[in-house]
Design a protein around this motif. Structure first.
Motif, PDB file in Angstrom:
ATOM      1  N   TYR A  81      -3.532  -8.863   8.570  1.00 24.61           N
ATOM      2  CA  TYR A  81      -4.831  -8.268   8.286  1.00 24.61           C
ATOM      3  C   TYR A  81      -4.677  -7.161   7.249  1.00 24.61           C
ATOM      4  CZ  TYR A  81      -6.094 -10.660  12.616  1.00 24.61           C
ATOM      5  OH  TYR A  81      -6.293 -11.608  13.585  1.00 24.61           O
ATOM      6  N   GLU A  82      -5.453  -7.248   6.168  1.00 22.25           N
ATOM      7  CA  GLU A  82      -5.458  -6.173   5.183  1.00 22.25           C
ATOM      8  C   GLU A  82      -6.256  -5.003   5.742  1.00 22.25           C
ATOM      9  OE1 GLU A  82      -6.698  -6.895   1.230  1.00 22.25           O
ATOM     10  OE2 GLU A  82      -4.975  -8.158   0.720  1.00 22.25           O
ATOM     11  N   VAL A  83      -5.633  -3.854   5.777  1.00 23.85           N
ATOM     12  CA  VAL A  83      -6.284  -2.634   6.245  1.00 23.85           C
ATOM     13  C   VAL A  83      -6.267  -1.642   5.085  1.00 23.85           C
ATOM     14  CG1 VAL A  83      -6.273  -0.767   7.926  1.00 23.85           C
ATOM     15  CG2 VAL A  83      -5.520  -3.059   8.612  1.00 23.85           C
ATOM     16  N   THR A  84      -7.460  -1.258   4.628  1.00 25.48           N
ATOM     17  CA  THR A  84      -7.573  -0.418   3.441  1.00 25.48           C
ATOM     18  C   THR A  84      -8.318   0.867   3.776  1.00 25.48           C
ATOM     19  OG1 THR A  84      -7.608  -2.373   2.013  1.00 25.48           O
ATOM     20  CG2 THR A  84      -8.397  -0.297   1.060  1.00 25.48           C
ATOM     21  N   THR A  85      -7.771   1.960   3.311  1.00 23.92           N
ATOM     22  CA  THR A  85      -8.410   3.261   3.508  1.00 23.92           C
ATOM     23  C   THR A  85      -9.707   3.349   2.697  1.00 23.92           C
ATOM     24  OG1 THR A  85      -6.236   4.270   3.829  1.00 23.92           O
ATOM     25  CG2 THR A  85      -8.068   5.750   3.320  1.00 23.92           C
ATOM     26  N   PHE A  86     -10.751   3.935   3.293  1.00 29.18           N
ATOM     27  CA  PHE A  86     -11.987   4.170   2.544  1.00 29.18           C
ATOM     28  C   PHE A  86     -11.619   4.836   1.224  1.00 29.18           C
ATOM     29  CE2 PHE A  86     -14.369   5.151   6.791  1.00 29.18           C
ATOM     30  CZ  PHE A  86     -14.337   3.814   7.136  1.00 29.18           C
ATOM     31  N   ARG A  87     -12.213   4.338   0.130  1.00 28.56           N
ATOM     32  CA  ARG A  87     -11.854   4.912  -1.159  1.00 28.56           C
ATOM     33  C   ARG A  87     -12.997   4.794  -2.155  1.00 28.56           C
ATOM     34  NH1 ARG A  87      -7.857  -0.171  -2.665  1.00 28.56           N
ATOM     35  NH2 ARG A  87      -9.373  -1.341  -3.902  1.00 28.56           N
ATOM     36  N   VAL A  88     -12.933   5.608  -3.168  1.00 26.97           N
ATOM     37  CA  VAL A  88     -13.792   5.473  -4.348  1.00 26.97           C
ATOM     38  C   VAL A  88     -12.851   5.306  -5.531  1.00 26.97           C
ATOM     39  CG1 VAL A  88     -15.766   6.725  -3.451  1.00 26.97           C
ATOM     40  CG2 VAL A  88     -13.916   7.989  -4.561  1.00 26.97           C
ATOM     41  N   GLU A  89     -13.363   4.702  -6.601  1.00 31.04           N
ATOM     42  CA  GLU A  89     -12.478   4.303  -7.689  1.00 31.04           C
ATOM     43  C   GLU A  89     -12.875   4.926  -9.014  1.00 31.04           C
ATOM     44  OE1 GLU A  89     -11.466  -0.097  -5.788  1.00 31.04           O
ATOM     45  OE2 GLU A  89     -12.940   0.080  -7.408  1.00 31.04           O
ATOM     46  N   GLY A  90     -11.870   5.079  -9.888  1.00 34.18           N
ATOM     47  CA  GLY A  90     -12.107   5.604 -11.226  1.00 34.18           C
ATOM     48  C   GLY A  90     -12.408   4.496 -12.213  1.00 34.18           C
ATOM     49  N   GLU A  91     -12.133   4.751 -13.496  1.00 32.50           N
ATOM     50  CA  GLU A  91     -12.390   3.764 -14.542  1.00 32.50           C
ATOM     51  C   GLU A  91     -11.434   2.577 -14.429  1.00 32.50           C
ATOM     52  OE1 GLU A  91     -14.882   4.027 -16.794  1.00 32.50           O
ATOM     53  OE2 GLU A  91     -15.498   5.853 -15.746  1.00 32.50           O
ATOM     54  N   TYR A  92     -11.847   1.459 -15.033  1.00 24.94           N
ATOM     55  CA  TYR A  92     -11.030   0.238 -15.046  1.00 24.94           C
ATOM     56  C   TYR A  92     -10.594  -0.034 -16.486  1.00 24.94           C
ATOM     57  CZ  TYR A  92     -12.483  -1.297 -10.322  1.00 24.94           C
ATOM     58  OH  TYR A  92     -12.683  -1.418  -8.970  1.00 24.94           O
ATOM     59  N   SER A  93      -9.599   0.661 -16.981  1.00 25.01           N
ATOM     60  CA  SER A  93      -9.218   0.488 -18.379  1.00 25.01           C
ATOM     61  C   SER A  93      -8.538  -0.849 -18.640  1.00 25.01           C
ATOM     62  CB  SER A  93      -8.303   1.634 -18.831  1.00 25.01           C
ATOM     63  OG  SER A  93      -7.143   1.700 -18.026  1.00 25.01           O
ATOM     64  N   ASP A  94      -7.977  -1.480 -17.570  1.00 31.06           N
ATOM     65  CA  ASP A  94      -7.331  -2.786 -17.758  1.00 31.06           C
ATOM     66  C   ASP A  94      -8.240  -3.934 -17.328  1.00 31.06           C
ATOM     67  OD1 ASP A  94      -7.308  -2.623 -15.007  1.00 31.06           O
ATOM     68  OD2 ASP A  94      -5.177  -3.083 -14.784  1.00 31.06           O
ATOM     69  N   PHE A  95      -9.521  -3.644 -17.054  1.00 28.34           N
ATOM     70  CA  PHE A  95     -10.509  -4.643 -16.638  1.00 28.34           C
ATOM     71  C   PHE A  95     -10.137  -5.341 -15.332  1.00 28.34           C
ATOM     72  CE2 PHE A  95     -10.885  -4.329 -21.271  1.00 28.34           C
ATOM     73  CZ  PHE A  95     -12.236  -4.048 -21.403  1.00 28.34           C
ATOM     74  N   ARG A  96      -9.321  -4.705 -14.516  1.00 25.61           N
ATOM     75  CA  ARG A  96      -8.956  -5.319 -13.243  1.00 25.61           C
ATOM     76  C   ARG A  96      -8.726  -4.280 -12.145  1.00 25.61           C
ATOM     77  NH1 ARG A  96      -4.029  -9.630 -11.887  1.00 25.61           N
ATOM     78  NH2 ARG A  96      -4.634  -9.965  -9.711  1.00 25.61           N
ATOM     79  N   HIS A  97      -7.834  -3.295 -12.449  1.00 27.73           N
ATOM     80  CA  HIS A  97      -7.482  -2.293 -11.453  1.00 27.73           C
ATOM     81  C   HIS A  97      -8.083  -0.938 -11.841  1.00 27.73           C
ATOM     82  CE1 HIS A  97      -3.987  -5.190 -11.253  1.00 27.73           C
ATOM     83  NE2 HIS A  97      -4.416  -5.201 -10.007  1.00 27.73           N
ATOM     84  N   PRO A  98      -8.521  -0.162 -10.865  1.00 24.93           N
ATOM     85  CA  PRO A  98      -8.980   1.191 -11.191  1.00 24.93           C
ATOM     86  C   PRO A  98      -7.812   2.051 -11.651  1.00 24.93           C
ATOM     87  CG  PRO A  98      -8.842   0.896  -8.807  1.00 24.93           C
ATOM     88  CD  PRO A  98      -8.607  -0.446  -9.418  1.00 24.93           C
ATOM     89  N   ASP A  99      -8.071   2.931 -12.616  1.00 25.24           N
ATOM     90  CA  ASP A  99      -7.010   3.806 -13.107  1.00 25.24           C
ATOM     91  C   ASP A  99      -6.503   4.729 -12.005  1.00 25.24           C
ATOM     92  OD1 ASP A  99      -7.369   2.617 -15.555  1.00 25.24           O
ATOM     93  OD2 ASP A  99      -8.656   4.213 -16.338  1.00 25.24           O
ATOM     94  N   HIS A 100      -7.407   5.094 -11.097  1.00 23.17           N
ATOM     95  CA  HIS A 100      -7.002   5.896  -9.951  1.00 23.17           C
ATOM     96  C   HIS A 100      -8.010   5.676  -8.819  1.00 23.17           C
ATOM     97  CE1 HIS A 100      -9.998   8.509 -11.935  1.00 23.17           C
ATOM     98  NE2 HIS A 100     -10.249   8.941 -10.696  1.00 23.17           N
ATOM     99  N   VAL A 101      -7.567   5.931  -7.619  1.00 16.46           N
ATOM    100  CA  VAL A 101      -8.444   5.858  -6.464  1.00 16.46           C
ATOM    101  C   VAL A 101      -8.399   7.193  -5.739  1.00 16.46           C
ATOM    102  CG1 VAL A 101      -8.135   3.375  -6.195  1.00 16.46           C
ATOM    103  CG2 VAL A 101      -6.686   4.946  -4.902  1.00 16.46           C
ATOM    104  N   SER A 102      -9.497   7.523  -5.081  1.00 16.55           N
ATOM    105  CA  SER A 102      -9.570   8.728  -4.259  1.00 16.55           C
ATOM    106  C   SER A 102     -10.016   8.315  -2.864  1.00 16.55           C
ATOM    107  CB  SER A 102     -10.567   9.733  -4.846  1.00 16.55           C
ATOM    108  OG  SER A 102     -10.195  10.090  -6.167  1.00 16.55           O
ATOM    109  N   PHE A 103      -9.307   8.762  -1.864  1.00 15.48           N
ATOM    110  CA  PHE A 103      -9.670   8.429  -0.498  1.00 15.48           C
ATOM    111  C   PHE A 103     -10.871   9.256  -0.057  1.00 15.48           C
ATOM    112  CE2 PHE A 103      -4.907   7.493  -0.107  1.00 15.48           C
ATOM    113  CZ  PHE A 103      -5.106   6.166  -0.475  1.00 15.48           C
ATOM    114  N   THR A 104     -11.673   8.672   0.799  1.00 16.54           N
ATOM    115  CA  THR A 104     -12.876   9.324   1.291  1.00 16.54           C
ATOM    116  C   THR A 104     -13.002   9.069   2.790  1.00 16.54           C
ATOM    117  OG1 THR A 104     -15.298   9.388   1.097  1.00 16.54           O
ATOM    118  CG2 THR A 104     -14.246   7.277   0.692  1.00 16.54           C
ATOM    119  N   SER A 105     -13.859   9.808   3.435  1.00 22.81           N
ATOM    120  CA  SER A 105     -14.079   9.631   4.871  1.00 22.81           C
ATOM    121  C   SER A 105     -15.373   8.873   5.150  1.00 22.81           C
ATOM    122  CB  SER A 105     -14.124  11.001   5.566  1.00 22.81           C
ATOM    123  OG  SER A 105     -15.185  11.789   5.034  1.00 22.81           O
TER     124      SER A 105
END
Length: 399
Positions: free
Chosen positions: A78-102
């Motif tokens: 099971y994939e378990v992922t922390t709540f997060r918000v994401e930054g820009e997608y300069s590579d059109f696939r992955h966010p440049d950075h993620v920030s965890f949130t509650s």
């Protein structure tokens, strides 16, 4: 709840017992609400990755830098992922950075479509800040927030939109369709291999005609491998996707069968595997033989492993309209041999009949002849019978 959610409940309860929030999210929730068979169950939580690791015995850090770990439970992953918000997608696939949130609501804001931005708690309660349930009822695809921005972040989402249309029979909202049309050229930023994965799912959808119609109407089709700069292939695409297809090998076979494109060109532009190429060659050979060889022989050459795919292609080319009572499975089961290994003689046996002759292609040609007659019931698959037949009816001519 469905069994898959019941099986995953202990992961949620463990996280909650430790003081964390935890929800089921993603496509499994969407499919559950639609009453469809669900795929993998994914989980989102307020717990940080290291906290998840501390709570479970078997955890694989598959994407820990983005907050995702794989929890093993009762033989399932099971994939378990922390709540997060994401930054820009300069590579059109992955966010440049993620920030965890509650906040689960903030986490859902990063999803692609509203129907995928729904969370469900351990008791079946729904969190739906973007009205995904309403879109499910109305059978419409809306992006979460601005459609153009979502497609800019990851242009593959445009192919996912067409794939969901094909799988679910939904339509795009006017704003989403307009954004897809104006953003279509961004698809060139995406690796062909990723596009091929979505295309394979699209052509297998129950509503594949609607999915392909969206590709054509939006112009996205002209950004796809093989169709780029080949307008003459678009009508062929529409024709060969009149019904769902099993995979890219079947798609390739039909497209080549009805056009001037060759297998090598298709394979190169779509960057498909050697296994797909081999399967397509076998299926295409079978299609071309339908018009000139007896069906039992054609099925034998196709082989049992590809029978379902070939049955599908026979339907697509209208073979059943000419032979409505054909049962591929029954015919194959009744074949006297299923493979060359079942033949009562081999190359060594043939050579023994002509000891003065040098080995050469004539042995293989003779075995092909024997195989053909055995398959059509004109020759019994018995070693002595075959040897007599070869000597009497098919003597090797050394000249």
């Amino acid at each position: 709840m469905k069994d898959k959610f019941e099986e995953a409940k202990p992961i949620l309860t463990t996280l909650m017992a430790a003081g964390h929030q935890a929800f089921f999210v993603g496509g499994a929730v969407r499919d559950y609400l639609l009453g469809r068979e669900s795929g993998d169950v994914d989980i989102a939580t307020s717990a940080r990755p290291e906290q998840v690791q501390a709570l479970f015995q078997k955890v694989i850090p598959v994407g820990i830098e983005h907050g995702t770990v794989m929890v093993r439970h009762c033989g399932e992953s099971y994939e378990v992922t922390t709540f997060r918000v994401e930054g820009e997608y300069s590579d059109f696939r992955h966010p440049d950075h993620v920030s965890f949130t509650s906040s689960i609501e903030e986490d859902l804001s990063r999803r692609d479509f509203t129907i995928n931005a729904i969370a469900m708690d351990v008791e079946g309660g729904i969190v739906d800040p973007y009205h995904g349930q309403q879109d499910l009822r109305q059978q419409v695809l809306n992006t979460v927030r601005d459609a153009s921005q979502r497609f800019l972040e990851d242009p593959l989402r445009m192919m996912r939109a067409a794939r969901f249309v094909s799988q679910l029979g939904f339509r795009l909202s006017p704003n989403t369709k307009e954004a897809l049309t104006t953003s279509r050229e961004l698809l060139k930023e995406i690796a062909v291999e990723r596009i091929a994965v979505e295309m394979e799912k699209l052509i297998a959808g129950r509503y594949v005609q609607e999915g392909v119609e969206l590709l054509v109407e939006s112009g996205l089709v002209h950004e796809l491998p093989i169709f780029r700069n080949r307008n003459n292939l678009v009508p062929v695409l529409e024709s060969v996707t009149s019904r769902p297809l099993q995979d890219m090998a079947s798609f390739l076979s039909l497209l080549v069968h009805y056009s001037t494109i060759d297998v090598k060109t298709f394979m190169t532009e779509w960057k498909l595997s050697k296994a797909t190429k081999n399967k397509a060659h076998t299926l295409l050979d079978g299609l071309e033989r339908l018009s000139c060889d007896p069906l039992p022989y054609v099925l034998y050459r196709v082989g049992e492993e590809l029978l379902d795919s070939f049955r599908e292609l026979m339907d697509s080319v209208g073979y059943d309209q000419l032979h409505p009572k054909t049962s591929v499975g029954k015919l194959f089961k009744e074949l006297p041999i299923k493979s060359r290994a079942d033949l009562a003689v081999d190359g060594k046996d043939i050579k023994e009949l002509f000891p003065d002759e040098k080995p050469g292609p004539w042995i293989q040609n003779l075995l092909n002849d024997i195989e053909y007659h055995v398959l059509l019931g004109q020759l019994q698959n018995d070693r002595n019978t075959i040897r007599e037949w070869v000597i009497e009816w098919n003597p090797h001519d050394p000249s």
